[in-house]
Each structure stands twice: as C-alpha cells, then as structure tokens.
Design a protein around this motif. Structure first.
Motif, short mmCIF file in Angstrom:
data_model
loop_
_atom_site.label_atom_id
_atom_site.label_comp_id
_atom_site.label_asym_id
_atom_site.label_seq_id
_atom_site.Cartn_x
_atom_site.Cartn_y
_atom_site.Cartn_z
N LEU A 115 -31.18 20.81 -20.62
CA LEU A 115 -30.46 21.80 -20.54
C LEU A 115 -31.06 22.88 -18.73
CD1 LEU A 115 -29.86 24.68 -22.87
CD2 LEU A 115 -27.84 23.27 -22.03
N LYS A 116 -32.31 21.88 -19.15
CA LYS A 116 -32.70 21.54 -17.26
C LYS A 116 -32.41 20.92 -16.84
CE LYS A 116 -37.03 22.42 -14.77
NZ LYS A 116 -39.18 22.33 -15.20
N ILE A 117 -31.92 20.37 -16.75
CA ILE A 117 -31.99 18.44 -16.14
C ILE A 117 -30.00 19.01 -15.24
CG2 ILE A 117 -30.68 16.24 -16.15
CD1 ILE A 117 -32.74 15.68 -18.43
N VAL A 118 -29.60 19.49 -16.46
CA VAL A 118 -28.23 19.68 -16.53
C VAL A 118 -27.93 21.69 -15.30
CG1 VAL A 118 -26.72 17.80 -17.47
CG2 VAL A 118 -27.29 20.44 -18.19
N ASN A 119 -29.23 22.00 -15.45
CA ASN A 119 -28.94 23.02 -14.61
C ASN A 119 -28.11 24.02 -15.59
OD1 ASN A 119 -29.57 25.12 -13.02
ND2 ASN A 119 -28.08 24.89 -11.10
N LEU A 120 -28.11 24.16 -17.19
CA LEU A 120 -27.74 25.21 -17.84
C LEU A 120 -29.07 26.48 -18.33
CD1 LEU A 120 -24.63 23.27 -19.02
CD2 LEU A 120 -24.46 25.29 -17.41
N SER A 121 -29.75 26.11 -18.19
CA SER A 121 -30.88 27.26 -18.63
C SER A 121 -31.11 28.09 -19.22
CB SER A 121 -32.19 26.57 -18.06
OG SER A 121 -32.69 24.91 -18.12
N ASP A 122 -30.23 29.09 -17.78
CA ASP A 122 -29.77 30.54 -17.76
C ASP A 122 -28.47 30.78 -18.95
OD1 ASP A 122 -32.15 30.69 -16.54
OD2 ASP A 122 -30.95 30.60 -14.82
N GLU A 123 -28.45 30.06 -19.99
CA GLU A 123 -26.63 29.74 -20.34
C GLU A 123 -26.39 29.59 -21.64
OE1 GLU A 123 -24.33 30.96 -17.95
OE2 GLU A 123 -25.04 30.16 -16.34
N THR A 158 -16.56 13.82 -13.36
CA THR A 158 -16.04 14.56 -12.42
C THR A 158 -14.65 14.78 -12.47
OG1 THR A 158 -16.10 12.98 -10.95
CG2 THR A 158 -17.77 13.73 -11.10
N VAL A 159 -13.94 14.07 -13.22
CA VAL A 159 -12.50 14.44 -13.14
C VAL A 159 -12.45 16.20 -13.49
CG1 VAL A 159 -12.06 14.33 -15.90
CG2 VAL A 159 -9.96 13.69 -14.48
N GLY A 160 -11.12 16.58 -11.99
CA GLY A 160 -10.79 18.19 -12.32
C GLY A 160 -11.86 19.04 -11.77
N LEU A 161 -13.24 18.07 -10.99
CA LEU A 161 -14.08 19.28 -10.79
C LEU A 161 -14.38 19.47 -9.22
CD1 LEU A 161 -17.44 17.93 -12.47
CD2 LEU A 161 -15.71 19.49 -13.10
N ASP A 162 -14.64 20.24 -8.62
CA ASP A 162 -14.67 20.74 -7.30
C ASP A 162 -15.78 20.32 -6.64
OD1 ASP A 162 -16.66 22.60 -7.32
OD2 ASP A 162 -15.71 24.09 -7.77
N PRO A 163 -15.84 19.71 -5.11
CA PRO A 163 -17.47 19.43 -4.73
C PRO A 163 -18.49 19.43 -4.91
CG PRO A 163 -14.88 19.60 -3.12
CD PRO A 163 -14.60 20.19 -4.70
N LYS A 170 -23.69 14.92 -10.14
CA LYS A 170 -24.51 13.72 -9.31
C LYS A 170 -25.79 13.97 -9.79
CE LYS A 170 -21.46 13.25 -6.66
NZ LYS A 170 -20.60 12.30 -5.53
N THR A 171 -25.98 15.09 -9.35
CA THR A 171 -27.69 15.14 -9.12
C THR A 171 -28.24 15.25 -10.21
OG1 THR A 171 -27.35 16.94 -6.83
CG2 THR A 171 -29.34 17.26 -8.32
N SER A 172 -27.73 15.93 -11.34
CA SER A 172 -27.77 15.19 -12.38
C SER A 172 -27.70 14.30 -13.07
CB SER A 172 -27.36 16.55 -14.47
OG SER A 172 -27.31 17.89 -13.68
N VAL A 189 -13.97 6.64 -6.06
CA VAL A 189 -14.94 5.63 -4.60
C VAL A 189 -16.36 6.50 -4.67
CG1 VAL A 189 -15.30 4.22 -3.52
CG2 VAL A 189 -13.12 4.03 -4.46
N GLU A 190 -15.64 7.64 -4.14
CA GLU A 190 -16.79 8.65 -3.47
C GLU A 190 -18.38 9.16 -4.42
OE1 GLU A 190 -17.19 12.71 -1.24
OE2 GLU A 190 -15.20 12.07 -1.57
N ASP A 191 -18.23 8.98 -5.43
CA ASP A 191 -18.05 9.31 -6.89
C ASP A 191 -19.97 8.82 -7.03
OD1 ASP A 191 -17.38 11.79 -6.83
OD2 ASP A 191 -16.46 11.74 -8.64
N VAL A 192 -19.38 6.84 -6.84
CA VAL A 192 -20.29 6.61 -7.36
C VAL A 192 -21.14 5.68 -5.86
CG1 VAL A 192 -18.73 5.76 -9.43
CG2 VAL A 192 -18.98 4.48 -6.94
N GLU A 193 -20.43 5.20 -4.76
CA GLU A 193 -21.30 4.35 -3.70
C GLU A 193 -22.48 5.22 -3.77
OE1 GLU A 193 -19.25 3.78 0.45
OE2 GLU A 193 -18.32 5.19 -0.18
#
Length: 285
Positions: A115-123, A158-163, A170-172, A189-193
C-alpha cells in the motif's frame, strides 16, 4: 530467466500467436501493439491461464508447466480487474494474500508494504465501492506486488486513467521494479517510453521488433521529418502523417517516410518506430 520458445495459439482457424520466441531477464519490458495484436493472449500463456500446447515456456531452464516455483513467482494485474465492492482495501489484499499462500504472520506487514508503494496507505479501511478508477488500478497493482514476486505481468495497467493517475501508476511500478522482471502490455507508447529498458512490438500475432528502448527509437532514424503543413502537397513520395501541430503561430506536420526529404529531421522516438513498424512502412513506402 523467463524464456518463451515457439509459442503459438489459435482460436478455431484464427491464428492469434504465431511462433513467438523471446527471453525476459531482469528489467522492465514494454509490450506494444495495436488492439488484436495478441498481447493479452501472450500474457495469458505466460501466466498459465491458457495451456501451452504449441511451444514451451521455461523459467530458469525448467519447463514452467512442471515448475511450482514459476507460478508462485508471478504477480499479475489483468486488463479487467474486478473487486468485491463491499470489501475494504485491506480485506481485498487479505483475500489475495490467502490465495497466494502468504504466511499469516507476514500478511499485515506485506499489506503495509504494497500500500505504501502504490500510495494507498491512507485508504486501508475504505470500501472498494468508494474508490476512484485510479485507486482501483493502484489496488490491482498492490495485489500484484504482494508476496514480492520476481515476475510482474501488467496488462493495460493505465487504461482509462487520467494523466495524473497514469503518472502515479508508473511511479509505483518504477519503485518496485528493482531486480524484477516486469512486462507491461499496452498500446499507449507514452506509458512505456521512459519507463522501460526494452521494447517488444507485436502485430498480428508476431514480434516485429524486440530490442533496447533507444535502439528501437533509432530504427526510425532518417525517417522522421518536420515540415510546414502547407508544404505537404510538395511531398511526392509516400509518407505517413503522424500529427499536425502549432509552433510559434505556424502549422507544422510530423511525418514518417523512407524517402530522403529536404526537411528538418528531429530525434526519433519509440512512438516513431512503433508507427513505422505497425504500418509496415518499410515495404509500403
């Protein structure tokens, strides 16, 4: 090392994978291809959702179908990640921990870690029905990370997600990827470049390109041109229009062409090489 050897798959008379072979070592791999190229089918072969009838998959030299260590080493986020909406974030991860056979006394710590890696610790205590789409995808990523697997397979994460959510995801992935084999399937392509060390490009069930990210981009060298939009009519040879854009009040076009043209040549990107490959420009221009 994960090795795919001559893997094929058909649905009836339709061939979806055609003699696929590749090696995946530590690093982040981008699996690119248009919809229908065979990416998801390949992933389902790798994860064991489809049986291997033609070809072979080995893990560290052992046939994956008889290697218990192999399937225990995979973390998988499918394209469509469904949840029990009445469960909380923590309860969902406890369920996946049980399915993965994680020891009871290690579950709490592992949940806190992912949860810390994906920034959901507060949820932690929030019900899944109250999560945003981006949070659901991050929770899906968290369950894939549980048990600290050596292989991470992500299908259209990342399908359906906003920028902003795409950047979070991608940070996680980048945080967790050290000493792992990560395969990210996408048509964006932008998601992997910037994230991936190596790029694999598929089309119609075949691998068109498989190389280091920069080498993939370099395949479009001397094929990318920028010219004033109104000069497109003067290009007599075949070309592929990538985009039109505005710069300092003037309209420009970015094109791909095999012909030597007397226009500015920008540094090629992975997206240039991707478009060059999937549109079969080498033979059509």
């Amino acid at each position: 090392m994960l090795e795919i050897k001559n893997v094929s798959k058909s649905f009836g008379k339709k061939s979806v994978l055609n003699n696929i072979s590749m090696e995946l070592d530590e690093g982040i791999y981008g699996l690119l291809g248009p919809n229908g190229s065979g990416k998801t089918t390949l992933i389902r072969k790798i994860t064991g959702l489809y049986p291997i009838k033609k070809g072979e998959i080995t893990y560290n030299g052992t046939d994956a179908t008889v290697c218990k260590e192999y399937y225990a080493s995979i973390g998988y986020l499918p394209q469509n990640f469904g949840l029990f909406k009445e469960l909380t974030v923590k309860e969902v991860l406890e369920m996946f921990a049980a399915l993965k056979g994680i020891e009871k006394d290690a579950i709490e710590q592992d949940i806190e870690r992912v949860l810390k890696i994906v920034n959901l610790s507060d949820e932690t205590d929030k019900k899944c029905s109250d999560l945003s789409g981006g949070m659901v995808r991050r929770l899906g990523l968290a369950q894939a990370f549980m048990g600290n697997p050596k292989i991470i397979i992500l299908d259209e994460p990342t399908v359906g997600l906003d920028p902003e959510e795409r950047l979070r995801l991608k940070t996680s992935i980048a945080k967790f990827s050290k000493n792992k084999t990560v395969l990210i399937s996408t048509h964006i392509v932008e998601d992997v470049e910037t994230l991936c060390n190596k790029i694999i490009i598929m089309k119609s069930g075949k691998i068109l390109m498989n190389d280091a990210t920069q080498k993939i981009a370099d395949m479009a060298k001397d094929k990318v041109y920028i010219l004033p939009e109104d000069e497109l009519v003067n290009v007599k040879t075949g070309y592929h229009l990538e985009k039109n854009f505005l710069n300092d009040g003037l309209n420009y076009s970015r094109i791909l062409s095999n012909s030597k043209l007397d226009y500015a040549q920008p540094k090629p990107t992975v997206e240039d090489a991707y478009i060059y490959a999937i549109h079969n420009l080498e033979s059509s221009l």
